[in-house]
Design an enzyme around this catalytic site. Structure first.
Site, PDB file in Angstrom:
ATOM      1  N   ASP A  29      -1.865  21.083  18.795  1.00  0.00           N
ATOM      2  CA  ASP A  29      -1.331  19.721  18.862  1.00  0.00           C
ATOM      3  C   ASP A  29      -2.105  18.930  19.922  1.00  0.00           C
ATOM      4  OD1 ASP A  29       1.669  18.397  17.963  1.00  0.00           O
ATOM      5  OD2 ASP A  29       0.575  17.444  19.613  1.00  0.00           O
ATOM      6  N   ILE A  30      -2.415  17.689  19.608  1.00  0.00           N
ATOM      7  CA  ILE A  30      -3.207  16.848  20.513  1.00  0.00           C
ATOM      8  C   ILE A  30      -2.418  16.477  21.769  1.00  0.00           C
ATOM      9  CG2 ILE A  30      -2.581  14.559  19.616  1.00  0.00           C
ATOM     10  CD1 ILE A  30      -5.626  13.951  19.526  1.00  0.00           C
ATOM     11  N   ASN A  86      10.315  18.809  12.184  1.00  0.00           N
ATOM     12  CA  ASN A  86      10.982  17.508  12.265  1.00  0.00           C
ATOM     13  C   ASN A  86      10.933  16.847  10.888  1.00  0.00           C
ATOM     14  OD1 ASN A  86      11.368  17.796  15.059  1.00  0.00           O
ATOM     15  ND2 ASN A  86       9.307  17.016  15.474  1.00  0.00           N
ATOM     16  N   GLY A  92      12.876  12.925  13.947  1.00  0.00           N
ATOM     17  CA  GLY A  92      11.788  12.787  14.913  1.00  0.00           C
ATOM     18  C   GLY A  92      10.406  12.984  14.322  1.00  0.00           C
ATOM     19  N   GLN A  93      10.296  12.905  12.994  1.00  0.00           N
ATOM     20  CA  GLN A  93       8.988  13.092  12.368  1.00  0.00           C
ATOM     21  C   GLN A  93       8.140  11.838  12.529  1.00  0.00           C
ATOM     22  OE1 GLN A  93       9.181  14.169   8.205  1.00  0.00           O
ATOM     23  NE2 GLN A  93       6.975  14.462   8.036  1.00  0.00           N
ATOM     24  N   HIS A  99       4.729  19.654   8.426  1.00  0.00           N
ATOM     25  CA  HIS A  99       4.067  20.548   9.378  1.00  0.00           C
ATOM     26  C   HIS A  99       5.102  21.277  10.188  1.00  0.00           C
ATOM     27  CE1 HIS A  99       4.600  16.601  11.164  1.00  0.00           C
ATOM     28  NE2 HIS A  99       4.767  17.207  12.331  1.00  0.00           N
ATOM     29  N   LEU A 100       4.733  22.455  10.561  1.00  0.00           N
ATOM     30  CA  LEU A 100       5.596  23.311  11.357  1.00  0.00           C
ATOM     31  C   LEU A 100       5.018  23.332  12.780  1.00  0.00           C
ATOM     32  CD1 LEU A 100       6.200  26.758   9.761  1.00  0.00           C
ATOM     33  CD2 LEU A 100       5.377  26.564  12.080  1.00  0.00           C
ATOM     34  N   HIS A 101       5.866  23.067  13.763  1.00  0.00           N
ATOM     35  CA  HIS A 101       5.438  23.189  15.164  1.00  0.00           C
ATOM     36  C   HIS A 101       5.718  24.615  15.617  1.00  0.00           C
ATOM     37  CE1 HIS A 101       5.352  18.747  16.189  1.00  0.00           C
ATOM     38  NE2 HIS A 101       6.152  18.705  15.143  1.00  0.00           N
TER      39      HIS A 101
HETATM   40  P1  5GP Z   1       6.029  15.145  14.294  1.00  0.00           P
HETATM   41  O1  5GP Z   1       6.391  14.159  15.357  1.00  0.00           O
HETATM   42  O2  5GP Z   1       5.693  14.449  12.998  1.00  0.00           O
HETATM   43  O3  5GP Z   1       7.004  16.271  14.127  1.00  0.00           O
HETATM   44  O4  5GP Z   1       4.721  15.865  14.805  1.00  0.00           O
HETATM   45  C1  5GP Z   1       3.462  15.283  14.732  1.00  0.00           C
HETATM   46  C2  5GP Z   1       2.621  15.969  15.774  1.00  0.00           C
HETATM   47  O5  5GP Z   1       1.268  15.729  15.464  1.00  0.00           O
HETATM   48  C3  5GP Z   1       2.865  15.461  17.186  1.00  0.00           C
HETATM   49  O6  5GP Z   1       3.265  16.540  18.016  1.00  0.00           O
HETATM   50  C4  5GP Z   1       1.510  14.873  17.589  1.00  0.00           C
HETATM   51  O7  5GP Z   1       1.203  15.105  18.940  1.00  0.00           O
HETATM   52  C5  5GP Z   1       0.551  15.564  16.653  1.00  0.00           C
HETATM   53  N1  5GP Z   1      -0.613  14.782  16.310  1.00  0.00           N
HETATM   54  C6  5GP Z   1      -0.623  13.482  15.903  1.00  0.00           C
HETATM   55  N2  5GP Z   1      -1.888  13.096  15.652  1.00  0.00           N
HETATM   56  C7  5GP Z   1      -2.671  14.188  15.878  1.00  0.00           C
HETATM   57  C8  5GP Z   1      -4.086  14.396  15.794  1.00  0.00           C
HETATM   58  O8  5GP Z   1      -4.879  13.524  15.430  1.00  0.00           O
HETATM   59  N3  5GP Z   1      -4.539  15.636  16.110  1.00  0.00           N
HETATM   60  C9  5GP Z   1      -3.704  16.642  16.492  1.00  0.00           C
HETATM   61  N4  5GP Z   1      -4.264  17.832  16.797  1.00  0.00           N
HETATM   62  N5  5GP Z   1      -2.374  16.472  16.596  1.00  0.00           N
HETATM   63  C10 5GP Z   1      -1.869  15.261  16.293  1.00  0.00           C
END
Ligand code: 5GP
Length: 113
Positions: A29-30, A86, A92-93, A99-101
């Site tokens: 994750d970035i 999420n 919180g998505q 995607h799975l964290h």
């Molecule tokens: P969500 O909030 O949808 O559950 O998770 C999205 C995740 O994607 C966040 O934790 C966010 O930091 C990560 N993310 C968003 N853009 C990028 C990207 O360009 N590269 C990477 N590696 N992670 C990303």
């Protein structure tokens, strides 16, 4: 328009990839929320868990199996980790591609915020 994760799959934007096969890709994750924060993403662009159908059974099972293997490889299996998906706004998505964290390397709190 492709999701940001599909752009990572196509190598249009960079990511630190930790695993890839025909069905999924996994990368760091970035903006990590834990010492280990890895995303496991199906190559099929499913918008959210709310859009899943029975056709996705194999893919979703695959994501969980690979997350377990990646956790083992990253050394967080015995200490423990959390898997989060999420879903939509109140879930919180922020990225519209399932995607799975995989989060680990510190004590997780419960309930989540
Ligand atoms: P969500 O909030 O949808 O559950 O998770 C999205 C995740 O994607 C966040 O934790 C966010 O930091 C990560 N993310 C968003 N853009 C990028 C990207 O360009 N590269 C990477 N590696 N992670 C990303």
């Amino acid at each position: 328009m492709s999701s940001i994760f599909t752009r990572i799959i196509k190598r249009e934007i960079p990511a630190v990839i930790v695993y890839e096969d025909d069905l999924c890709i996994s990368f760091r994750d970035i903006d990590p929320k834990a010492p280990q924060h890895i995303l496991v993403v199906p190559k099929k662009e499913i918008k959210s868990m709310a859009d899943v159908t029975e056709d996705d059974e194999l893919i979703l099972g695959h994501l969980l199996v690979k997350a377990s293997e990646i956790a083992r490889e990253q050394g967080i299996s015995d200490s423990g980790y959390r898997i989060v998906i999420n879903t939509n706004k109140e879930g919180g998505q922020t990225v519209g591609h399932v995607h799975l964290h995989l989060l680990g390397g510190r004590q997780m709190e419960w309930p989540p915020g």
